[in-house]
Enzyme design. Structure first.
Site, PDB file in Angstrom:
ATOM      1  CG  ASP A 192      32.536 -39.049 -42.229  1.00 18.11           C
ATOM      2  OD1 ASP A 192      33.088 -37.741 -41.697  1.00 18.11           O
ATOM      3  OD2 ASP A 192      32.165 -39.765 -41.218  1.00 18.11           O
ATOM      4  CD  GLU A 276      34.202 -33.881 -42.602  1.00 20.13           C
ATOM      5  OE1 GLU A 276      33.467 -32.912 -42.205  1.00 20.13           O
ATOM      6  OE2 GLU A 276      34.716 -35.202 -42.340  1.00 20.13           O
ATOM      7  CB  CYS A 332      19.354 -35.230 -46.836  1.00 17.95           C
ATOM      8  SG  CYS A 332      18.525 -36.373 -48.143  1.00 17.95           S
ATOM      9  CB  CYS A 335      16.321 -34.205 -50.960  1.00 19.43           C
ATOM     10  SG  CYS A 335      15.967 -33.829 -49.278  1.00 19.43           S
ATOM     11  CB  CYS A 351      16.128 -37.011 -45.113  1.00 20.49           C
ATOM     12  SG  CYS A 351      15.475 -35.508 -46.027  1.00 20.49           S
ATOM     13  CB  CYS A 354      13.842 -37.044 -49.641  1.00 21.75           C
ATOM     14  SG  CYS A 354      15.337 -37.716 -49.011  1.00 21.75           S
ATOM     15  CG  ASP A 361      30.325 -42.586 -39.420  1.00 21.89           C
ATOM     16  OD1 ASP A 361      30.180 -41.545 -38.956  1.00 21.89           O
ATOM     17  OD2 ASP A 361      30.473 -43.692 -38.769  1.00 21.89           O
TER      18      ASP A 361
HETATM   19 ZN   LIG Z   1      16.503 -35.858 -48.123  1.00 17.58          ZN
END
Ligand SMILES: [Zn+2]
Length: 380
Positions: A192, A276, A332, A335, A351, A354, A361
């Site tokens: 990243d 990316e 995330c 999950c 998150c 979860c 980053d």
């Molecule tokens: Zn999550």
């Protein structure tokens, strides 16, 4: 590891006094060359035989210097090298390689050669120390490779421009080329990009910005602040501007070096590098660390990606770009929950699904790697 011969040439900016010294050395070398050539020539005219010995010529040098004491004022190694050059030219004639050497004239005399003895020729920031000439300003446009060892140094003038060439040897690796079947997805890394660190990887590693580079950047910011308080056009302003220009040049070189080393390391280490494909201006916008952003700018990222691409391809490895609309920061990685309202300033987030605590980053880098692996697996 193999060793190859290399020459690195740089533009020199001697001041008037140093120019005089260089010209004087050129003049003295020329005098020696012509005097010793004249000796070789008269020997040759006697019997057309190869009769002059290298050692005899070198032995003659001190005597000749006694006769012309001003010769002692210039670099003695340069004069010795002149005698050796002359002898080589003379020998080449007898080996049938060249015509008999001719006298040097001022208009076609370009340079002299000296030796680097115990670091007698060394680079000190944007200056180079040359025996008898002193520290001469020069454009250190590309840093020398760490393994490069130079023994011979030549100083030359072409027209009104001066140059220094460092002749030596450097190591190079014969890289093991991969065949494509052996590329290992497990041996991959997701990056990243970040303005402060160049990149953060999925394994928490950051690129290591060298300390000297970092301190140059800090210094530049400081010098620019100073400039902003000065009266435009004043002599203080002008000299400050010059200082900043020089610093810029140094930083550019340091950055190039840093990008090359980093891309080389990544290409050597990993089979796949996932990044990316971002529109760089957007990245500058979304990152608030503009202080550094000015220096590690879009251009550097473009250059870095190119280097990474060709270095990987050269090894039959792969740079894979994930779609620029892939929400690497918002997902995330545990999950798959997508936090659509993640703002630009949130460096850490939790998150809601979860409960995993994310570093922005690092989470993005992990997502980029997973997406990259998915793309490669689907395309096979
Ligand atoms: Zn999550």
């Amino acid at each position: 590891m193999n060793v190859i011969k290399r020459t690195y040439r740089f533009r020199l900016y001697p001041d008037n006094y140093q120019k005089e010294l260089i010209e004087k050395t050129l003049g003295c070398s020329r005098q020696i060359y012509n005097a010793f050539l004249s000796l070789c020539k008269s020997e040759y005219e006697k019997d057309s035989k190869y009769s002059v010995k290298k050692f005899d010529l070198i032995k003659l040098l001190p005597k000749y210097k006694e006769e012309y004491p001003y010769l002692k004022e210039v670099d003695s190694i340069a004069l010795q090298q002149t005698v050796i050059h002359l002898f080589d030219a003379y020998l080449n004639f007898f080996r049938g390689k060249t015509k008999f050497p001719v006298f040097k004239k001022k208009k076609n005399d370009y340079g002299y050669t000296t030796m680097n003895v115990n670091n007698s020729v060394r680079i000190i920031r944007n200056e180079i120390q040359i025996p008898k000439i002193g520290r001469v300003k020069f454009v250190y446009h590309r840093p020398l490779p760490e393994s490069f060892v130079y023994s011979m140094v030549s100083v030359s003038r072409i027209g009104k421009y001066y140059f220094v060439s460092l002749l030596g040897e450097e190591e190079y690796q014969e890289y093991q080329k991969h065949s494509k079947d052996h590329l290992d997805l497990a041996n991959s890394i997701g990056l990243d990009f970040s303005l402060a660190n160049l990149y953060v990887s999925d394994s928490k590693t950051k690129s290591n910005m060298p300390k000297y580079y970092e301190s140059s950047l800090t210094k530049l910011a400081k010098e620019q602040r100073k400039l902003s308080h000065m009266v435009k056009g004043s002599s203080n302003y002008k000299s400050q501007l010059l200082r900043i220009t020089n610093l810029h040049e140094r930083i550019t070189n340091q950055r190039k070096d840093y990008l090359h080393k980093t891309s080389r390391y990544l290409a050597n280490t990993y089979d796949y590098v996932f990044v990316e494909s971002l529109v760089l201006k957007e990245m500058a916008k979304r990152n608030n660390n503009l202080k550094l952003g000015i220096f590690i700018n879009d251009l550097s990222y473009g250059a870095f990606l190119n280097q990474l691409k060709y270095k990987l391809e050269w090894l039959n490895k792969k740079l894979v770009k994930v779609d620029r609309y892939f929400p690497s920061s918002q997902l995330c990685f545990k999950c798959g929950y997508r936090k659509r309202d993640l703002s630009l300033n949130e460096r850490n987030w939790t998150c809601p699904e979860c409960g995993t605590r994310h570093n922005r980053d690092l989470n993005a880098a992990i997502n980029i790697r997973n997406e990259g692996i998915r793309l490669v697996t689907n395309s096979n």
